[in-house]
Design an enzyme around this catalytic site. Sequence first.
Site, PDB file in Angstrom:
ATOM      1  N   ASP A 287     -14.322  42.401 -11.839  1.00  0.00           N
ATOM      2  CA  ASP A 287     -13.904  42.051 -13.193  1.00  0.00           C
ATOM      3  C   ASP A 287     -14.996  42.372 -14.205  1.00  0.00           C
ATOM      4  OD1 ASP A 287     -11.561  41.238 -14.339  1.00  0.00           O
ATOM      5  OD2 ASP A 287     -12.132  39.132 -14.533  1.00  0.00           O
ATOM      6  N   ASP A 328      -6.020  36.392 -12.975  1.00  0.00           N
ATOM      7  CA  ASP A 328      -6.910  35.282 -13.330  1.00  0.00           C
ATOM      8  C   ASP A 328      -6.294  33.930 -12.984  1.00  0.00           C
ATOM      9  OD1 ASP A 328      -8.724  37.111 -14.371  1.00  0.00           O
ATOM     10  OD2 ASP A 328      -7.757  37.099 -16.337  1.00  0.00           O
TER      11      ASP A 328
END
Length: 432
Positions: A287, A328
């Site tokens: 990420d 997420d």
Amino acid sequence: MSSPPHWFPNLSDVSSTVNKNISESIPSSLNSSVTRRRRFTNKLQQASFSPISSPISDDFPQTCETLILQLDRGFAGGVLSFGEMKTGERVANVALAGLTLAPLVMKVDPNVNVILTACLTVFVGCYRSVKPTPPTETMSNEHAMRFPLVGSAMLLSLFLLFKFLSKDLVNAVLTCYFFVLGIVALSTLTLRATLLPAIKRFLPDAWNKNIIEWRFPYFRSLEVEFTRSQIVAAIPGTFFCAWYASKKHWLANNILGLAFCIQGIEMLSLGSFKTGAILLGGLFIYDIFWVFFTPVMVSVAKSFDAPIKLLFPTADVKRPFSMLGLGDIVIPGIFVALALRFDVSRGKEPQYFKSAFLGYGVGLVLTIIVMNWFQAAQPALLYIVPAVIGFLAAHVLWNGEVKPLMEFDESAAAVEAAAAKDETDAKLSKKF
């Protein structure tokens, strides 16, 4: 009240036999608490095996078998609080539905909406993941290590597709894919638990029992099994996905996205906390790299017109929506769900689940704060992963239970459960 079957013994004998089997058949490795086992047995005696309070029905032996199997599978500790767990899940479902619809009728702060929606989704998915039996398929350490690499290859491929092909063409193909996937997700998430059981009573038995096997053209090794009843139950989901494909309304996008998230958290199993730490650590780096060091992640998120992200309406005309990627929610969610199942497997209150869940909420709040401070997109896993693992690790170290947590393995529990089931089946065949 139906009359007993011709083979059915005296009720008092059955009560003694079943209670004896319950006492004998709980494997100590799965449920070592004698006090909890005795309390549950007494509850069964009072609620189910009293000759006065319980009429005999034809499915009584099946009920006995189900109760014993639940105990054999090491779920006795969870059974005692199962009603409370389902109540909490229902309340969270109602709150999530209300929060999803609220922007249609009132102004909702997008930051608050992001935090509450993500936390409620994780909560619902975690509680739905608790089953009487351990998951049969879990992620291995090797798969966890490869996952960020595979994700990077897919992300870069999408970036190149949007760069060199028409966005409308790519999104049209993706819409067709998510149209089918959305029908399956909605049917599995909502209709199987609500509509399907209700309509089964009005459909022929053949529609409920006869399984249809359909093989994909040109890919004969791929097949799908379903019943006619499931087709009927999937009709509402089909109309909903048609509305999404034609209008691309943010509400339809969010409902499909929430369905994907809850299904993912419910069905995916990390197997062990070691595997979970490897996966979260790899995606933590993934990420950060794709958000801070390249334009790839943000570009794909803005170009990808499909329910891979949740959209939250804002009052800003230049930026009409805030976004949160499904990853997420799902990636930390399956780790939090593992903590809940670890608590349940030991027959204790969900203490480590609370720590991991609190860590997820804190990490999400930090993401929102930093995003608004710098007015720039943030990799949510940068804050969520350390918070989830950190809160759980601190709690485990404080309690001195690092070893049992690291030794917890759902794949091994599945093997034990299967062996316990075979043993119970053998006992029941002798008794009945």
